[in-house]
Design an enzyme around this catalytic site. Structure first.
Site, mmCIF file in Angstrom:
data_model
loop_
_atom_site.group_PDB
_atom_site.id
_atom_site.type_symbol
_atom_site.label_atom_id
_atom_site.label_comp_id
_atom_site.label_asym_id
_atom_site.label_seq_id
_atom_site.Cartn_x
_atom_site.Cartn_y
_atom_site.Cartn_z
ATOM 1 N N GLU A 70 -23.056 19.098 15.588
ATOM 2 C CA GLU A 70 -22.857 20.334 14.830
ATOM 3 C C GLU A 70 -24.120 20.716 14.062
ATOM 4 O OE1 GLU A 70 -21.157 23.649 12.848
ATOM 5 O OE2 GLU A 70 -20.859 22.652 14.778
ATOM 6 N N HIS A 114 -26.901 22.049 16.294
ATOM 7 C CA HIS A 114 -26.625 23.451 16.618
ATOM 8 C C HIS A 114 -27.036 24.367 15.466
ATOM 9 C CE1 HIS A 114 -23.529 26.823 17.433
ATOM 10 N NE2 HIS A 114 -24.603 27.030 18.143
ATOM 11 N N HIS A 172 -17.908 34.879 17.743
ATOM 12 C CA HIS A 172 -19.167 34.142 17.609
ATOM 13 C C HIS A 172 -19.868 34.044 18.961
ATOM 14 C CE1 HIS A 172 -22.017 31.755 15.519
ATOM 15 N NE2 HIS A 172 -21.685 30.592 16.057
ATOM 16 N N HIS A 219 -7.900 35.709 32.580
ATOM 17 C CA HIS A 219 -9.306 35.461 32.874
ATOM 18 C C HIS A 219 -9.558 35.494 34.384
ATOM 19 C CE1 HIS A 219 -13.344 34.292 32.005
ATOM 20 N NE2 HIS A 219 -13.245 33.079 32.516
ATOM 21 N N HIS A 276 -20.723 26.612 33.760
ATOM 22 C CA HIS A 276 -19.956 27.851 33.754
ATOM 23 C C HIS A 276 -20.406 28.765 32.607
ATOM 24 C CE1 HIS A 276 -16.740 30.298 35.222
ATOM 25 N NE2 HIS A 276 -16.037 30.257 34.108
#
Length: 350
Positions: free
Chosen positions: A78, A81, A143, A253, A311
């Site tokens: 975290e 990032h 986000h 999706h 992906h």
């Protein structure tokens, strides 16, 4: 002309915007990795981690947030990032600072630079809300879309700066038409659905392909799956929705992927005769089919980390590809007319 500027500001802006495009893609992928290893709440506070700018030891963390035991790997994921996202913000500030003296130049994209700054600031706020609202799916999805928006603005700014720096035949850009608007809208919808799938942990809600859980049209709870006013407060790690709601998200999706394919096919059929667009649209089609294959493989193989990251990379490539195709179409009219005129003159002289 901008190309005769005595200083190196423009050259640095070109380098920074290109580097910013690549770096934004890396930040998005690291963010996806952080989510996929369940490290989104590795630090229970923001901007620090248990009140520190680096991950503290277990004892200090237990005193600071006794309700959230420290998991060092997740906490470091975290924080890494956050560190690289902060560095990306510094790149944006550098782009704005370097462009300050050029802002009055004819056709200099100053407003686009300011838009980039505004979006990156909003991204920082969404990063904070992702933690403080405990992975609330709405914020997580926004986000992701915000990160992709930064990516698109960086690329568009770089392309605009190239036109500003290099003398090109002057021709007004083509006006946007419904085909491009429709394709862009469907892509944004599909990217949002991808974020919604991820934030609600619906990636393997369907087992098997092309059927879903042994049915072509499985049991789905669409109203719950797309209930956008979910309660703020619960910890959304691993999701809060029941199986039928997640199935509805997953199936949406899949259907979005089909719609996107139709939109890209329509663009190909309409513009395949234009030499400047043919190769770009072909590349975009290749990326689409690879991305579809990655989606199917994720379902069949149970969403392995490396495949899920690929992906996400495919979503980035689709976004960049459509932007590149649109830019090529919008600014190729004058060049094609010039080339046609030159060829006509050559034939006449012969």
């Amino acid at each position: 002309m901008a190309s005769h500027l005595p200083d190196s500001r423009l050259r640095w802006l070109l380098r920074l915007t290109l580097a910013g495009t690549v770096f934004t893609a890396i930040v998005i992928l690291v963010g996806a990795w952080t989510r996929l290893v369940d490290a989104g709440l590795g630090c229970p506070d923001w901007p620090g981690c248990y009140g520190k700018l680096v991950v503290p030891d277990t004892g200090y963390a237990a005193l600071r947030h006794p309700e959230t035991p420290l998991e060092p790997f997740k906490a470091w994921m975290e924080m890494i990032h956050r560190y690289i996202a902060t560095l990306l913000g510094v790149v944006v500030l550098a782009v704005v600072a370097l462009g300050w003296r050029l802002r009055h130049g004819r056709q200099y994209p100053w407003r686009l630079s300011i838009a980039l700054l505004v979006v990156i600031l909003l991204q920082g706020a969404f990063g904070a809300f992702t933690v403080t609202l405990q992975l609330w799916p709405q914020v997580v999805t926004l986000h992701l879309l915000g990160g992709l928006s930064v990516l698109v603005i960086f690329l568009w700014l770089h392309l605009r700066l190239r036109r500003f720096a290099i003398e090109l035949p002057h021709s007004p850009p083509r006006r946007v038409n419904g085909l491009w608007l429709g394709a862009a809208a469907i892509l944004v919808m599909q990217l949002a659905l991808g974020g919604w799938v991820s934030s609600n942990y619906a990636g393997i809600a369907c087992q098997g392909f092309p059927s879903c859980n042994g049915q072509w049209w499985p049991e789905m709870d669409i109203s719950e799956g797309f209930h956008l006013t979910q309660t703020v407060g619960p910890n959304y790690l691993h999701g809060q929705l029941h199986a039928d709601a997640r199935t509805a998200i997953h199936m949406a999706h899949r259907l979005g992927a089909v719609l996107l394919g139709i939109a890209l096919l329509t663009l190909w059929l309409r513009y395949r005769q234009q030499a400047s667009l043919r190769s770009v649209l072909f590349g975009l089609a290749v990326v689409y089919f690879v991305q579809g294959g990655l989606g199917v493989a994720n379902v069949l193989l149970g969403l392995p980390l490396w495949l899920a990251l690929l992906h996400t990379a495919g979503a980035i490539a689709l976004t960049l590809g459509l932007v590149a195709a649109f830019w090529t179409w919008r600014h190729s009219a004058g060049w094609e007319e010039d080339i046609t005129a030159i060829k006509g003159a050559s034939h006449a002289n012969a």
